[in-house]
Design a protein around this motif. Structure first.
Motif, PDB file in Angstrom:
ATOM      1  N   GLY A  64      47.654  46.773  33.985  1.00 13.58           N
ATOM      2  CA  GLY A  64      47.273  47.136  35.339  1.00 13.58           C
ATOM      3  C   GLY A  64      46.199  46.289  35.974  1.00 13.58           C
ATOM      4  N   ALA A  65      45.669  45.293  35.248  1.00 16.17           N
ATOM      5  CA  ALA A  65      44.509  44.544  35.738  1.00 16.17           C
ATOM      6  C   ALA A  65      44.902  43.205  36.339  1.00 16.17           C
ATOM      7  N   SER A  66      44.155  42.802  37.355  1.00 19.73           N
ATOM      8  CA  SER A  66      44.280  41.481  37.964  1.00 19.73           C
ATOM      9  C   SER A  66      42.887  40.890  38.098  1.00 19.73           C
ATOM     10  N   VAL A  67      42.690  39.679  37.571  1.00 19.15           N
ATOM     11  CA  VAL A  67      41.403  38.999  37.636  1.00 19.15           C
ATOM     12  C   VAL A  67      41.427  38.005  38.782  1.00 19.15           C
ATOM     13  N   THR A  68      40.449  38.122  39.681  1.00 20.98           N
ATOM     14  CA  THR A  68      40.374  37.204  40.823  1.00 20.98           C
ATOM     15  C   THR A  68      39.283  36.162  40.671  1.00 20.98           C
ATOM     16  N   LYS A 106      30.069  35.141  33.249  1.00 23.92           N
ATOM     17  CA  LYS A 106      29.375  36.384  32.925  1.00 23.92           C
ATOM     18  C   LYS A 106      29.974  37.586  33.633  1.00 23.92           C
ATOM     19  N   THR A 107      30.355  37.404  34.878  1.00 21.57           N
ATOM     20  CA  THR A 107      30.883  38.519  35.676  1.00 21.57           C
ATOM     21  C   THR A 107      32.360  38.303  35.986  1.00 21.57           C
ATOM     22  N   VAL A 108      33.137  39.330  35.701  1.00 21.21           N
ATOM     23  CA  VAL A 108      34.575  39.320  36.011  1.00 21.21           C
ATOM     24  C   VAL A 108      34.791  40.165  37.256  1.00 21.21           C
ATOM     25  N   THR A 109      35.459  39.610  38.234  1.00 24.99           N
ATOM     26  CA  THR A 109      35.789  40.344  39.459  1.00 24.99           C
ATOM     27  C   THR A 109      37.301  40.522  39.526  1.00 24.99           C
ATOM     28  N   GLY A 110      37.720  41.726  39.872  1.00 25.48           N
ATOM     29  CA  GLY A 110      39.160  41.960  39.933  1.00 25.48           C
ATOM     30  C   GLY A 110      39.484  43.368  40.336  1.00 25.48           C
ATOM     31  N   SER A 111      40.692  43.790  39.976  1.00 30.49           N
ATOM     32  CA  SER A 111      41.157  45.119  40.356  1.00 30.49           C
ATOM     33  C   SER A 111      42.017  45.699  39.250  1.00 30.49           C
ATOM     34  N   VAL A 112      42.134  47.023  39.267  1.00 34.80           N
ATOM     35  CA  VAL A 112      42.995  47.748  38.337  1.00 34.80           C
ATOM     36  C   VAL A 112      43.818  48.739  39.135  1.00 34.80           C
ATOM     37  N   ARG A 113      45.130  48.733  38.914  1.00 33.38           N
ATOM     38  CA  ARG A 113      46.020  49.656  39.616  1.00 33.38           C
ATOM     39  C   ARG A 113      46.454  50.758  38.662  1.00 33.38           C
ATOM     40  N   TYR A 170      41.660  50.263  42.107  1.00 37.99           N
ATOM     41  CA  TYR A 170      40.206  50.202  41.951  1.00 37.99           C
ATOM     42  C   TYR A 170      39.784  48.735  41.982  1.00 37.99           C
ATOM     43  N   ARG A 171      38.827  48.413  42.829  1.00 37.80           N
ATOM     44  CA  ARG A 171      38.269  47.068  42.866  1.00 37.80           C
ATOM     45  C   ARG A 171      36.828  47.117  42.363  1.00 37.80           C
ATOM     46  N   GLY A 172      36.461  46.141  41.566  1.00 45.06           N
ATOM     47  CA  GLY A 172      35.107  46.154  41.040  1.00 45.06           C
ATOM     48  C   GLY A 172      34.820  44.960  40.161  1.00 45.06           C
ATOM     49  N   THR A 173      33.823  45.112  39.304  1.00 47.30           N
ATOM     50  CA  THR A 173      33.365  44.021  38.451  1.00 47.30           C
ATOM     51  C   THR A 173      33.135  44.525  37.030  1.00 47.30           C
ATOM     52  N   ALA A 174      33.148  43.578  36.099  1.00 51.68           N
ATOM     53  CA  ALA A 174      32.763  43.833  34.710  1.00 51.68           C
ATOM     54  C   ALA A 174      31.784  42.740  34.313  1.00 51.68           C
ATOM     55  N   VAL A 175      30.610  43.130  33.858  1.00 59.51           N
ATOM     56  CA  VAL A 175      29.540  42.179  33.559  1.00 59.51           C
ATOM     57  C   VAL A 175      29.245  42.184  32.064  1.00 59.51           C
ATOM     58  N   VAL A 188      28.898  43.667  24.886  1.00 60.71           N
ATOM     59  CA  VAL A 188      28.764  44.879  25.688  1.00 60.71           C
ATOM     60  C   VAL A 188      29.079  44.528  27.138  1.00 60.71           C
ATOM     61  N   LEU A 189      30.043  45.230  27.708  1.00 61.85           N
ATOM     62  CA  LEU A 189      30.400  45.029  29.108  1.00 61.85           C
ATOM     63  C   LEU A 189      30.121  46.303  29.891  1.00 61.85           C
ATOM     64  N   ILE A 190      29.645  46.137  31.111  1.00 65.32           N
ATOM     65  CA  ILE A 190      29.478  47.257  32.018  1.00 65.32           C
ATOM     66  C   ILE A 190      30.415  47.037  33.202  1.00 65.32           C
ATOM     67  N   ALA A 191      31.380  47.923  33.327  1.00 62.87           N
ATOM     68  CA  ALA A 191      32.400  47.787  34.372  1.00 62.87           C
ATOM     69  C   ALA A 191      32.278  48.937  35.363  1.00 62.87           C
ATOM     70  N   SER A 192      32.498  48.639  36.628  1.00 66.09           N
ATOM     71  CA  SER A 192      32.474  49.683  37.654  1.00 66.09           C
ATOM     72  C   SER A 192      33.450  49.310  38.751  1.00 66.09           C
ATOM     73  N   GLY A 193      34.053  50.338  39.326  1.00 64.97           N
ATOM     74  CA  GLY A 193      35.015  50.106  40.398  1.00 64.97           C
ATOM     75  C   GLY A 193      35.135  51.316  41.291  1.00 64.97           C
ATOM     76  N   ARG A 194      35.709  51.101  42.459  1.00 64.45           N
ATOM     77  CA  ARG A 194      35.889  52.169  43.435  1.00 64.45           C
ATOM     78  C   ARG A 194      37.279  52.045  44.049  1.00 64.45           C
ATOM     79  N   GLU A 195      37.870  53.210  44.340  1.00 67.66           N
ATOM     80  CA  GLU A 195      39.176  53.204  44.993  1.00 67.66           C
ATOM     81  C   GLU A 195      39.098  52.484  46.327  1.00 67.66           C
ATOM     82  N   THR A 196      40.131  51.691  46.625  1.00 68.69           N
ATOM     83  CA  THR A 196      40.148  50.989  47.904  1.00 68.69           C
ATOM     84  C   THR A 196      40.511  51.916  49.054  1.00 68.69           C
ATOM     85  N   ARG A 197      41.207  53.006  48.763  1.00 72.47           N
ATOM     86  CA  ARG A 197      41.610  53.954  49.808  1.00 72.47           C
ATOM     87  C   ARG A 197      41.288  55.386  49.403  1.00 72.47           C
ATOM     88  N   GLY A 198      40.121  55.601  48.917  1.00 73.28           N
ATOM     89  CA  GLY A 198      39.743  56.943  48.492  1.00 73.28           C
ATOM     90  C   GLY A 198      38.296  56.957  48.033  1.00 73.28           C
TER      91      GLY A 198
END
Length: 220
Positions: A32-36, A41-48, A58-63, A75-85
């Motif tokens: 479900g993941a796409s890396v943009t 150090k920081t991964v930016t992308g989305s998860v459907r 969900y769009r967000g980052t993993a550091v 150790v990674l800290i990932a966070s994301g938020r719904e694009t339409r919710g």
């Protein structure tokens, strides 16, 4: 909620460590993941994620907060938020690699906080679903790590041919299609069936026996 999973990959620990840090290489194995973007150090992308008929993005980052090349621990800290919710997801993921002869055991401990539709599944079911997704990732990773060297060289040559076409052409290239969403409902169906199936079968047998005895008595 805290989740823990483990899998093995058929390569020595140093090779497995380098592979897991090669985000672009393993990105296709992440369900479900796409890396943009990735800057080291920081991964930016989305998860459907698909919940019933609804697909959430969900769009967000993993550091990478920690990375120990000697102990093979990250150790990674990932966070994301719904694009339409209003749904959110946040996770602290600790990965540890342990050598096992010619293989490597990977232990993944996840401290997960999720709001919105996926939260309805609860810790037990999310843990089982997570286990199945980790298995999919591990199988894909193992396949990539054991590809013949010739195929890897051809893939690298194909990527190299495109580097000489100029920065402008690369900017005009179409973006990759989004990854197929993680179908939580379908993925959770098997664990639910395993959990609910035996009691249902037992209840059905009891009901059948009761009806059979009742029919015998009525004939008498």
């Amino acid at each position: 909620m805290e989740l823990q999973h483990e899998f093995t990959v058929p390569v020595p620990v140093d090779d497995a460590w380098r592979a897991l840090l090669d985000i672009e290489r393993i990105a296709p194995c992440l369900p479900g993941a796409s890396v943009t973007d990735y800057d080291g150090k920081t991964v930016t992308g989305s998860v459907r994620v698909k919940v019933g008929p609804v697909t959430l993005t969900y769009r967000g980052t993993a550091v990478f907060e920690e990375r120990d090349d000697t102990e093979h621990r990250m150790v990674l800290i990932a966070s994301g938020r719904e694009t339409r919710g209003q749904g959110t997801a946040r996770a602290t993921v600790t990965g540890t690699l342990t050598p096992r002869e010619k293989e490597t055991a990977v232990t993944v401990r996840t401290d997960l906080a999720v709001t919105g539709r996926p939260a309805q599944f609860g810790r037990g079911l999310l843990s089982e679903v997570g286990g199945r997704l980790v298995t999919q990732f591990a199988d894909c990773l193992a396949e990539r790590l054991t590809e013949p060297e010739q195929e890897q060289e051809q893939e690298g040559q194909g990527q190299g041919q495109g580097q000489g076409q100029g920065q402008q052409e690369r900017k005009q290239a179409p973006e990759p299609e989004p990854a197929a969403p993680i179908d939580l409902t379908r993925t959770a169906a098997l664990p639910v069936a395993r959990r609910v199936g035996p009691p249902l079968v037992a209840a059905a047998l009891v009901l059948f026996a009761w009806r059979w005895r009742r029919a015998v008595r009525q004939r008498r």
